[in-house]
Each structure stands twice: as C-alpha cells, then as structure tokens.
Design a protein around this motif. Sequence first.
Motif, PDB file in Angstrom:
ATOM      1  N   SER A   2       0.839  -1.187   0.000  1.00  0.00           N
ATOM      2  CA  SER A   2       0.000   0.000   0.000  1.00  0.00           C
ATOM      3  C   SER A   2       0.870   1.231   0.000  1.00  0.00           C
ATOM      4  O   SER A   2       2.006   1.213   0.471  1.00  0.00           O
ATOM      5  CB  SER A   2      -0.913   0.010   1.230  1.00  0.00           C
ATOM      6  OG  SER A   2      -0.145  -0.105   2.397  1.00  0.00           O
ATOM      7  N   GLN A  23      -3.804  -0.155   5.199  1.00  0.00           N
ATOM      8  CA  GLN A  23      -5.221   0.034   5.501  1.00  0.00           C
ATOM      9  C   GLN A  23      -5.842  -1.297   5.925  1.00  0.00           C
ATOM     10  O   GLN A  23      -6.490  -1.985   5.148  1.00  0.00           O
ATOM     11  CB  GLN A  23      -5.934   0.620   4.270  1.00  0.00           C
ATOM     12  CG  GLN A  23      -5.407   1.966   3.832  1.00  0.00           C
ATOM     13  CD  GLN A  23      -5.498   3.012   4.946  1.00  0.00           C
ATOM     14  OE1 GLN A  23      -6.501   3.093   5.654  1.00  0.00           O
ATOM     15  NE2 GLN A  23      -4.450   3.804   5.088  1.00  0.00           N
ATOM     16  N   GLU A  26      -9.949  -0.745   6.528  1.00  0.00           N
ATOM     17  CA  GLU A  26     -10.713  -0.561   5.294  1.00  0.00           C
ATOM     18  C   GLU A  26     -10.828  -1.849   4.492  1.00  0.00           C
ATOM     19  O   GLU A  26     -11.801  -2.037   3.754  1.00  0.00           O
ATOM     20  CB  GLU A  26     -10.059   0.523   4.440  1.00  0.00           C
ATOM     21  CG  GLU A  26     -10.193   1.922   5.032  1.00  0.00           C
ATOM     22  CD  GLU A  26      -9.649   2.977   4.090  1.00  0.00           C
ATOM     23  OE1 GLU A  26      -9.201   2.603   2.978  1.00  0.00           O
ATOM     24  OE2 GLU A  26      -9.669   4.163   4.457  1.00  0.00           O
ATOM     25  N   ARG A  27      -9.859  -2.747   4.639  1.00  0.00           N
ATOM     26  CA  ARG A  27      -9.881  -4.023   3.916  1.00  0.00           C
ATOM     27  C   ARG A  27     -10.285  -5.176   4.839  1.00  0.00           C
ATOM     28  O   ARG A  27      -9.928  -6.328   4.584  1.00  0.00           O
ATOM     29  CB  ARG A  27      -8.508  -4.301   3.315  1.00  0.00           C
ATOM     30  CG  ARG A  27      -8.081  -3.255   2.291  1.00  0.00           C
ATOM     31  CD  ARG A  27      -6.746  -3.627   1.675  1.00  0.00           C
ATOM     32  NE  ARG A  27      -6.371  -2.696   0.632  1.00  0.00           N
ATOM     33  CZ  ARG A  27      -5.629  -1.611   0.822  1.00  0.00           C
ATOM     34  NH1 ARG A  27      -5.179  -1.331   2.048  1.00  0.00           N
ATOM     35  NH2 ARG A  27      -5.322  -0.793  -0.175  1.00  0.00           N
ATOM     36  N   SER A  28     -10.989  -4.868   5.912  1.00  0.00           N
ATOM     37  CA  SER A  28     -11.351  -5.911   6.873  1.00  0.00           C
ATOM     38  C   SER A  28     -12.258  -6.972   6.255  1.00  0.00           C
ATOM     39  O   SER A  28     -12.288  -8.111   6.728  1.00  0.00           O
ATOM     40  CB  SER A  28     -12.034  -5.282   8.093  1.00  0.00           C
ATOM     41  OG  SER A  28     -13.192  -4.564   7.698  1.00  0.00           O
ATOM     42  N   SER A 237     -12.063   4.114  13.766  1.00  0.00           N
ATOM     43  CA  SER A 237     -11.466   3.121  12.878  1.00  0.00           C
ATOM     44  C   SER A 237     -10.097   3.572  12.392  1.00  0.00           C
ATOM     45  O   SER A 237      -9.152   2.769  12.330  1.00  0.00           O
ATOM     46  CB  SER A 237     -12.390   2.861  11.684  1.00  0.00           C
ATOM     47  OG  SER A 237     -13.591   2.258  12.094  1.00  0.00           O
ATOM     48  N   LYS A 238      -9.968   4.848  12.049  1.00  0.00           N
ATOM     49  CA  LYS A 238      -8.669   5.357  11.615  1.00  0.00           C
ATOM     50  C   LYS A 238      -7.651   5.278  12.741  1.00  0.00           C
ATOM     51  O   LYS A 238      -6.481   4.980  12.517  1.00  0.00           O
ATOM     52  CB  LYS A 238      -8.816   6.795  11.120  1.00  0.00           C
ATOM     53  CG  LYS A 238      -9.594   6.939   9.829  1.00  0.00           C
ATOM     54  CD  LYS A 238      -9.656   8.400   9.394  1.00  0.00           C
ATOM     55  CE  LYS A 238     -10.428   8.543   8.087  1.00  0.00           C
ATOM     56  NZ  LYS A 238     -10.518   9.968   7.665  1.00  0.00           N
ATOM     57  N   ASN A 241      -6.567   1.690  13.070  1.00  0.00           N
ATOM     58  CA  ASN A 241      -5.667   1.372  11.962  1.00  0.00           C
ATOM     59  C   ASN A 241      -4.284   1.950  12.205  1.00  0.00           C
ATOM     60  O   ASN A 241      -3.264   1.304  11.930  1.00  0.00           O
ATOM     61  CB  ASN A 241      -6.252   1.922  10.662  1.00  0.00           C
ATOM     62  CG  ASN A 241      -5.572   1.352   9.435  1.00  0.00           C
ATOM     63  OD1 ASN A 241      -5.918   0.294   8.954  1.00  0.00           O
ATOM     64  ND2 ASN A 241      -4.599   2.080   8.918  1.00  0.00           N
ATOM     65  N   ARG A 318     -17.782   9.682  13.358  1.00  0.00           N
ATOM     66  CA  ARG A 318     -17.657   9.139  12.004  1.00  0.00           C
ATOM     67  C   ARG A 318     -18.581   9.884  11.036  1.00  0.00           C
ATOM     68  O   ARG A 318     -18.174  10.183   9.899  1.00  0.00           O
ATOM     69  CB  ARG A 318     -17.980   7.653  12.005  1.00  0.00           C
ATOM     70  CG  ARG A 318     -17.780   6.998  10.641  1.00  0.00           C
ATOM     71  CD  ARG A 318     -18.006   5.509  10.708  1.00  0.00           C
ATOM     72  NE  ARG A 318     -17.714   4.874   9.438  1.00  0.00           N
ATOM     73  CZ  ARG A 318     -16.501   4.511   9.032  1.00  0.00           C
ATOM     74  NH1 ARG A 318     -15.466   4.730   9.805  1.00  0.00           N
ATOM     75  NH2 ARG A 318     -16.320   3.948   7.850  1.00  0.00           N
TER      76      ARG A 318
END
Length: 380
Positions: A2, A23, A26-28, A237-238, A241, A318
């Motif tokens: 990435s 990420q 985001e790719r969970s 979430s960010k 991550n 969010r």
Amino acid sequence: MSPHPDGRRHRLADLYHERTNYQFIERSWRWAILSGTLIVIAVGSLLISGLNLGIDFTGGTQWQFTMQKGSPSVADVRVVVEKQGVTDPKVLIVGGTQVRVQSKDVSAATKQKIVDALAQYGGVKPTAVSINSVGSTWGKTVSGKALQALVAFFILIAIYLSLRFEWRMALAAIIAVIHDIIITVGVYAVTQFEVTPATVVAFLTILGYSLYDTVVVFDKVGDNTKRLGSERGDTYSKMVNRSMNQVLMRSINTSLVALLPVASLLIVGTWLLGAVALRDFSLALFVGLLTGAYSSIFVASPILAWLKEREPKYRAMRERAVLELQRAPAMAGVSTGAGTAGPAAEATEPTTGTRSAPAPTPPPAPIAPRPRQQRRRKRR
C-alpha cells in the motif's frame, strides 16, 4: 504494498521505524472472507471426519515397537492384528520404522497374542513391544478436566480484560481466541493427527500467546484513544488502523521469535527423530501461534472498531468525518469559481462580432478652492 502517506511505496525501513500506513480496517472484509473460509473448512472437517482422539481420551490399549527389518506397511500391520481377534485397529507409522497400534480394551490373553504377532512381524523380541492400557473412565476424566480448564481460562481472561480495558475489548479478544481454537482444531481434523494430552497443553499455551499479542495491540489503541479527535476528520477506525501500524513490527518480531524454535521442534522431532509426542505438541503450537498472530491484527482489531463505532460518541464522530469529506470537493469548487468569476462574466457579455473598445475614463472633476475665512475684527 500500500502507498506511503507521501505517495511512495513502503520499504522495510518504514516497517522497522513504524512509518507504514497499511489500511487494515478498510480491507477488513478481505480478512473476514479468509477467516470465514478457514472456519467453514474446519467445522466441515470436524463434522465429517471428527478428531483422532488418543487412548488417553477414549480408553483402550496401545502397542508400539520399532521395525528392525524392512519397512512396515499399515495394511500388513492391520492384517496381523485383526488375525488375533481385534476389529478395526488404528495403525500409525512414524519416522518410517516406528509402528503404533491402538484398539479397544481387550483381554490379557489377546494382548499377549498381539505382542507375539507384532514381534514376529517386526523382527524384534516380544519385550521390545511396549503396551499401554487406559481405562474408559480415565479417558472421560481427562476429557472433562480439559474442558473445565478451557472454560475456566475463558472466564478468567474475560474478567481480566474487562478490568484492564473494557468489555468490548474483552469480547473482541475472546472472539479472536475462539477463532484460533476452531482453526487449530480444524487442522487436526483435516490431517487426522492424534489428539493427546500434550495437544491439550499446547492448546492452552497458544491461547495465552494469542491473548498476549492482542493485548499489545489493544494497549496501543488505549493510548491513542486519549488523543482521538485532535485531528480533523479522525475516526475510531482510523485510530485503530494507526495503532495497528505502530505495533506491526513488534507483532512480527514476537511471532517470528516464537515460530522459529517451534518449527525447528516440529521438523526435527517429527521427521528426523520420529518422536510422536513432540509432533503432537509442536504442531498445535505452530498452528496456534500462527493463527494467534493473524487474529490479533486481522480479527480482534476490526471487531473492536466495529463494536466501538456503534457507540453514540464515535458514531457521531464518524458521521461528522463523512460530512467533512463530502463537503471538501464542494468547497473546492466554490473557491475555484470565485477566482474566475471576472473572466467568465466578461466572456458571456453580448458581442457584435468585433470587440468594442472600452469607454474612456472621464477626467476627474476639478477641486473647488477652499473659501477664505474672514477674520473677525476685534472690537475695541
């Protein structure tokens, strides 16, 4: 790989210095598909073939010896044992020469007949054939104690994580541990390797390691939660991550340090020494450590982010970040249009084919002279 925040590709130096920006969250959905596939295979294997439980769990008798002449054959050994009146024996050959036979409990006379037959087949003395008998009551006791230990482990871990962090983190960690158990047990169901008390000990060991790696990630998440909201457009979430990238190198190091000696134990103990006990123990450790390192990053952390963003505080954060992201292109368009309003208006004025010259600017009006003020004469 990435991309890096500045546009370039990640390098090993970026990974070592914790400058990566993979990420994960985001790719969970990718990790969810992978974990779901592995769980379906594991559960399917358990339902179809089940586990190959050792005599410590099922009870019975086991004969073991090392072949002195020729190479043993599973079919030949089974025929030798069945001729002595034993139906459906389990035959296992380890290291090419070591033979292990298991069956249900039989009489003392039948045990001795099998010893003599196996000694004749292997070209060894009857004293070289070892016998191990376990009653069915003992096997049930061992299975019950193992299940009790597993339940007690889950209860204690849930209490500790709830006190150390919070119940959502405890729930995410326990789900990750269950994920590791199902996949590890599924490997034994697929390979049909024997499950022994050593395997149970390895299961409990890998559960502790899996939780250790998860606690390391959650501890970093807890530290970064204190600064959550200081950056514009930040979400839970960010932040998760970001925390995962910060501890990624630490997780890789701890996993490699644990996996390398276990892999050596598995290879040397199984293929070189032919030690079945080492294989049973090291295989469970290897699979469990590998899945534990995977679940701490790709299972526990995405589940935690999903649970936390259901809270009103982080859900509002969010939604605000999404609105700011949607508003950014519109604001950029308004800014660009304001800077070009003059030329655009000039271009849309009606023309007669030739552009007319601009009207001359009138000269400024003359400034009238200031009238002189008459001095008042002082009266005498």
